[in-house]
Enzyme design. Structure first.
Site, PDB file in Angstrom:
ATOM      1  N   LYS A 213       0.827  -1.206   0.000  1.00 28.15           N
ATOM      2  CA  LYS A 213       0.000   0.000   0.000  1.00 28.15           C
ATOM      3  C   LYS A 213       0.862   1.256   0.000  1.00 28.15           C
ATOM      4  O   LYS A 213       0.610   2.215  -0.754  1.00 28.15           O
ATOM      5  CB  LYS A 213      -0.920  -0.018   1.228  1.00 28.15           C
ATOM      6  CG  LYS A 213      -1.624   1.295   1.523  1.00 28.15           C
ATOM      7  CD  LYS A 213      -2.586   1.692   0.418  1.00 28.15           C
ATOM      8  CE  LYS A 213      -3.367   2.938   0.814  1.00 28.15           C
ATOM      9  NZ  LYS A 213      -4.275   3.380  -0.256  1.00 28.15           N
ATOM     10  N   CYS A 267      -3.706  10.133   1.451  1.00 29.18           N
ATOM     11  CA  CYS A 267      -2.866   8.991   1.079  1.00 29.18           C
ATOM     12  C   CYS A 267      -1.490   9.417   0.580  1.00 29.18           C
ATOM     13  O   CYS A 267      -0.491   9.253   1.276  1.00 29.18           O
ATOM     14  CB  CYS A 267      -3.580   8.156   0.018  1.00 29.18           C
ATOM     15  SG  CYS A 267      -5.030   7.285   0.630  1.00 29.18           S
TER      16      CYS A 267
END
Length: 415
Positions: A213, A267
């Site tokens: 991720k 993010c």
């Protein structure tokens, strides 16, 4: 059938709430948990506190069906999904206090056969941190480190990989990665996500899933940093960066991104720091890319400030186009455009008119400042300078009316 088991989703933000809705839509009995009582009340009334296409309709369907209900504390369940924030502190290190509190809140409820999944983007080793915390607080449960299927509970990591504005679609369509602390845990997690995920579900270990991720978002951050660095070089050399990138991309193996005013969102602007935290000696390019993108925002602010100081008579009014962290969304999290607008309001005496077509009220950060929200095109009629910060689709026709004005275009609206 696992679809009839109880699922408790802790953290009802941009990922937690849509995830809870998706499980509920497949017949699961879902309890959503948030510490904000206002959020809980809104959700139970069928009103999402976040703006995401398709969410309000499906939320109402699941609230009305009885498959989903929000609470301010965890409810005893078969599956616990943790989707709480993992911000960075001033030292650029992860603040895992929300994860720790979530684990603490479910610790008394955990029983034999439970599955615990972390979805929050986290530094490598956070899933093992959860394992160790539970092993310490619940010595009555067998939480095995070795890879076999005899553990009392299963623990895994499954990061989200969705795009704001397309979350409801991509939650089901995109491939997922699941990484358990054992292979048996991974298989249990994969079985759970197969309830609503149509994309392929890839099994690995928890540390690899965590780093995957972070790697995905760091890769994007590095590519954005290259475009932003090229844009500043072009400005120094008096070269049109849009033309330069257009021509460079004619190469069959080159695809340079469009530069912007920095990087925002929860993010890409944060996740690379988690890799730097894990291995600061090796993560040189990743750290430098973060610095380039952060500095691009300051560079844009100074360019606007310089233009204000250069214009005579004194600039009285600035029109700013865009506040969101990316085009065509209402998400203001970590937005570089927000940062630029706020600094201008705090450090100049000009009147600032904002146009952000995806919101209908001015953010609380601007309270008391000489800054206003007005999405009407004629709001810019008297502006001395128009500053384009975000490439919203609504702005392409709007900006053509003002091509005769002094326009600082930092997002390619005039290309």
């Amino acid at each position: 059938m696992i679809t009839k088991k109880k699922i408790c989703v802790i953290g009802l933000g941009y990922i937690g709430l849509p995830t809870a809705v998706m499980f509920a839509s497949k017949g699961c009995n879902v309890s959503g948990v948030d510490i904000n009582s206002e959020v809980v009340n809104l959700i139970n009334s069928g009103t999402p506190h976040i703006d995401e296409p398709g969410l309000i309709l499906e939320l109402n369907n699941q609230i009305n069906s009885g498959n989903l209900k929000a609470f301010d504390r965890p409810i005893e369940s078969d599956v616990y999904i943790i989707a709480v924030p993992t911000p960075i502190g001033s030292d650029f290190k992860a603040d895992l206090s929300y994860v720790d509190k979530a684990v603490e809140s479910i610790t008394p409820l955990i029983k034999l056969g439970n599955l615990i999944i972390l979805e929050s983007t986290s530094p490598v080793g956070t899933t093992l941190r959860i394992r160790d915390a539970l092993a310490k607080k619940r010595p009555d449960l067998k939480i095995l480190i070795e890879d076999n299927s005899n553990a009392d509970i299963n623990i895994a990591y499954c990061p989200e990989r969705v795009l704001p504005g397309r979350i409801m679609e991509e939650l089901s369509l995109n491939d997922r990665i699941v990484g358990g602390i054992t292979n048996a845990c991974s298989k249990k997690a994969k079985e759970l996500y197969k309830i609503f995920v149509d994309g392929e579900i890839h099994i690995t270990d928890s540390k690899t899933a965590e780093l995957a991720k972070l790697t995905e978002n760091s890769y994007r951050d590095i590519n954005i940093a290259f475009a932003n660095e090229i844009s500043m070089i072009c400005d120094d050399l008096k070269i049109n960066v849009t033309e330069l990138i257009r021509l460079s991309n004619k190469h069959p193996r080159v695809k340079i991104l469009e530069p912007g005013v920095g990087v925002g969102g929860h993010c890409i602007a944060i996740d690379p720091w988690f890799i730097v935290e894990s291995d600061p000696t090796r993560a040189k390019i990743i750290k430098l890319a973060r610095e380039v993108n952060h500095n691009k925002t300051e560079w844009v602010y100074k360019k606007i400030l310089n233009e204000i100081n250069n214009i005579k008579p004194k600039v009285l009014r600035i029109g700013i186009m865009g506040l969101a962290f990316k085009p065509n969304v209402a998400d203001l999290r970590e937005s570089p455009a927000m940062e630029i607008a706020l600094k201008l309001a705090l450090n100049t005496d000009v009147t600032i008119i904002l146009s952000e077509p995806n919101i209908n009220k001015i953010p609380t950060e601007f309270a008391g400042l000489n800054i206003y929200l007005d999405n009407r095109e004629n709001a810019f009629e008297d502006a001395d300078i128009i500053v384009a910060l975000v490439r919203h689709k609504e702005f392409f026709s709007m900006i053509k009316r003002y091509e005769y004005k002094n326009i600082l275009d930092f997002c390619g609206l005039l290309m």
